[in-house]
Design a protein around this motif. Sequence first.
Motif, PDB file in Angstrom:
ATOM      1  N   TRP A 124     -17.962  26.908  34.538  1.00  0.00           N
ATOM      2  CA  TRP A 124     -18.512  28.246  34.309  1.00  0.00           C
ATOM      3  C   TRP A 124     -19.204  28.743  35.575  1.00  0.00           C
ATOM      4  O   TRP A 124     -19.028  29.895  35.978  1.00  0.00           O
ATOM      5  N   LEU A 125     -19.962  27.883  36.221  1.00  0.00           N
ATOM      6  CA  LEU A 125     -20.695  28.266  37.423  1.00  0.00           C
ATOM      7  C   LEU A 125     -19.737  28.614  38.568  1.00  0.00           C
ATOM      8  O   LEU A 125     -19.962  29.580  39.300  1.00  0.00           O
ATOM      9  N   ASP A 126     -18.664  27.853  38.701  1.00  0.00           N
ATOM     10  CA  ASP A 126     -17.667  28.171  39.734  1.00  0.00           C
ATOM     11  C   ASP A 126     -17.076  29.555  39.511  1.00  0.00           C
ATOM     12  O   ASP A 126     -16.873  30.318  40.460  1.00  0.00           O
ATOM     13  N   ALA A 127     -16.808  29.906  38.261  1.00  0.00           N
ATOM     14  CA  ALA A 127     -16.285  31.239  37.958  1.00  0.00           C
ATOM     15  C   ALA A 127     -17.341  32.307  38.232  1.00  0.00           C
ATOM     16  O   ALA A 127     -17.023  33.390  38.751  1.00  0.00           O
ATOM     17  N   ALA A 128     -18.602  32.007  37.923  1.00  0.00           N
ATOM     18  CA  ALA A 128     -19.686  32.970  38.170  1.00  0.00           C
ATOM     19  C   ALA A 128     -19.866  33.227  39.662  1.00  0.00           C
ATOM     20  O   ALA A 128     -20.300  34.317  40.061  1.00  0.00           O
ATOM     21  N   ALA A 129     -19.522  32.263  40.487  1.00  0.00           N
ATOM     22  CA  ALA A 129     -19.661  32.413  41.939  1.00  0.00           C
ATOM     23  C   ALA A 129     -18.738  33.496  42.486  1.00  0.00           C
ATOM     24  O   ALA A 129     -18.965  34.011  43.581  1.00  0.00           O
ATOM     25  N   GLU A 130     -17.735  33.868  41.715  1.00  0.00           N
ATOM     26  CA  GLU A 130     -16.793  34.909  42.131  1.00  0.00           C
ATOM     27  C   GLU A 130     -17.333  36.307  41.850  1.00  0.00           C
ATOM     28  O   GLU A 130     -16.708  37.300  42.222  1.00  0.00           O
ATOM     29  N   SER A 131     -18.465  36.404  41.175  1.00  0.00           N
ATOM     30  CA  SER A 131     -19.050  37.692  40.807  1.00  0.00           C
ATOM     31  C   SER A 131     -20.200  38.040  41.739  1.00  0.00           C
ATOM     32  O   SER A 131     -21.045  37.193  42.034  1.00  0.00           O
ATOM     33  N   ASP A 132     -20.226  39.270  42.159  1.00  0.00           N
ATOM     34  CA  ASP A 132     -21.328  39.750  42.987  1.00  0.00           C
ATOM     35  C   ASP A 132     -22.464  40.195  42.072  1.00  0.00           C
ATOM     36  O   ASP A 132     -22.237  40.687  40.972  1.00  0.00           O
ATOM     37  N   GLY A 133     -23.693  40.030  42.494  1.00  0.00           N
ATOM     38  CA  GLY A 133     -24.851  40.470  41.713  1.00  0.00           C
ATOM     39  C   GLY A 133     -25.445  39.347  40.897  1.00  0.00           C
ATOM     40  O   GLY A 133     -25.046  38.190  40.984  1.00  0.00           O
ATOM     41  N   ARG A 134     -26.433  39.707  40.075  1.00  0.00           N
ATOM     42  CA  ARG A 134     -27.195  38.729  39.299  1.00  0.00           C
ATOM     43  C   ARG A 134     -26.709  38.658  37.860  1.00  0.00           C
ATOM     44  O   ARG A 134     -26.446  39.659  37.217  1.00  0.00           O
ATOM     45  N   THR A 135     -26.639  37.418  37.378  1.00  0.00           N
ATOM     46  CA  THR A 135     -26.375  37.138  35.966  1.00  0.00           C
ATOM     47  C   THR A 135     -27.617  36.484  35.400  1.00  0.00           C
ATOM     48  O   THR A 135     -28.156  35.545  36.000  1.00  0.00           O
ATOM     49  N   LEU A 136     -28.102  36.975  34.273  1.00  0.00           N
ATOM     50  CA  LEU A 136     -29.156  36.296  33.516  1.00  0.00           C
ATOM     51  C   LEU A 136     -28.472  35.517  32.403  1.00  0.00           C
ATOM     52  O   LEU A 136     -27.642  36.072  31.678  1.00  0.00           O
ATOM     53  N   ALA A 137     -28.812  34.238  32.280  1.00  0.00           N
ATOM     54  CA  ALA A 137     -28.198  33.387  31.269  1.00  0.00           C
ATOM     55  C   ALA A 137     -29.291  32.647  30.514  1.00  0.00           C
ATOM     56  O   ALA A 137     -30.026  31.859  31.105  1.00  0.00           O
ATOM     57  N   VAL A 138     -29.421  32.923  29.224  1.00  0.00           N
ATOM     58  CA  VAL A 138     -30.390  32.223  28.385  1.00  0.00           C
ATOM     59  C   VAL A 138     -29.662  31.022  27.797  1.00  0.00           C
ATOM     60  O   VAL A 138     -28.719  31.184  27.014  1.00  0.00           O
ATOM     61  N   VAL A 139     -30.078  29.826  28.224  1.00  0.00           N
ATOM     62  CA  VAL A 139     -29.333  28.613  27.900  1.00  0.00           C
ATOM     63  C   VAL A 139     -30.267  27.450  27.583  1.00  0.00           C
ATOM     64  O   VAL A 139     -31.425  27.435  27.985  1.00  0.00           O
ATOM     65  N   GLU A 140     -29.730  26.472  26.892  1.00  0.00           N
ATOM     66  CA  GLU A 140     -30.486  25.270  26.557  1.00  0.00           C
ATOM     67  C   GLU A 140     -30.831  24.479  27.821  1.00  0.00           C
ATOM     68  O   GLU A 140     -30.116  24.562  28.824  1.00  0.00           O
ATOM     69  N   PRO A 141     -31.903  23.691  27.792  1.00  0.00           N
ATOM     70  CA  PRO A 141     -32.307  22.918  28.974  1.00  0.00           C
ATOM     71  C   PRO A 141     -31.203  22.027  29.542  1.00  0.00           C
ATOM     72  O   PRO A 141     -31.073  21.882  30.754  1.00  0.00           O
ATOM     73  N   GLU A 142     -30.382  21.434  28.682  1.00  0.00           N
ATOM     74  CA  GLU A 142     -29.327  20.561  29.202  1.00  0.00           C
ATOM     75  C   GLU A 142     -28.268  21.336  29.981  1.00  0.00           C
ATOM     76  O   GLU A 142     -27.626  20.794  30.887  1.00  0.00           O
ATOM     77  N   VAL A 143     -28.105  22.611  29.670  1.00  0.00           N
ATOM     78  CA  VAL A 143     -27.172  23.446  30.426  1.00  0.00           C
ATOM     79  C   VAL A 143     -27.757  23.715  31.818  1.00  0.00           C
ATOM     80  O   VAL A 143     -27.031  23.696  32.822  1.00  0.00           O
ATOM     81  N   VAL A 144     -29.057  23.951  31.891  1.00  0.00           N
ATOM     82  CA  VAL A 144     -29.712  24.136  33.192  1.00  0.00           C
ATOM     83  C   VAL A 144     -29.550  22.859  34.018  1.00  0.00           C
ATOM     84  O   VAL A 144     -29.191  22.903  35.201  1.00  0.00           O
ATOM     85  N   ARG A 145     -29.800  21.706  33.405  1.00  0.00           N
ATOM     86  CA  ARG A 145     -29.642  20.433  34.116  1.00  0.00           C
ATOM     87  C   ARG A 145     -28.216  20.288  34.661  1.00  0.00           C
ATOM     88  O   ARG A 145     -28.014  19.911  35.825  1.00  0.00           O
ATOM     89  N   ALA A 146     -27.231  20.562  33.817  1.00  0.00           N
ATOM     90  CA  ALA A 146     -25.826  20.429  34.219  1.00  0.00           C
ATOM     91  C   ALA A 146     -25.491  21.384  35.366  1.00  0.00           C
ATOM     92  O   ALA A 146     -24.771  21.015  36.297  1.00  0.00           O
TER      93      ALA A 146
END
Length: 196
Positions: A124-146
Amino acid sequence: MTSRVTFISPATSRSLRQARFDDGGSIDDAGAARARAAAGSLPRAVRVVASPGVRCRETAAALGLRGEDAPGLAALDVGRWRGLTLDEVGAAEPEAVARWLADPASAPHGGESVQDVCARVGSWLDAAAESDGRTLAVVEPEVVRAAVVHALGMSAAAFWRLDVPPLTATELSGRAGRWNLRLGRPLDVPETIADL
């Protein structure tokens, strides 16, 4: 082109306070109040997404965010341990818990391994790197760790060594295949609410 992803960890819940594997319960009143108080502290974003879990959707709503569910950012699937406390699982299956905590490829609960969640969130993060600008993502702590494990090219064994407190922002910014990290900034909450 610079992509920025700000991961917001959800507000507190009864499950979190009891060290219980997520049971799909709602955020608690104190957590909801803290999130509402922090609503104006978030940076502007071109995209808003949330883990599909109840806690993340409710936190996003309390923060005044409207966005789409991001299945790629779903919480770690803990299989049959869902809804149990760590103490309960440790008493019933001590070897399985020890194996799960020591081996990122292990999934004795029948769900997802730490290695698997790191790979899923990394995609998911690799795909997000293709987008310009800021994404806000409300996610569980384990997703932040990953996400941090992936962004920094760390071994999945480092997953359990990263702490993600409730209602904090972890920011990744990247371009040209490289991410920079800003960890655990607390959301701005007025003093009277912070003491709840």
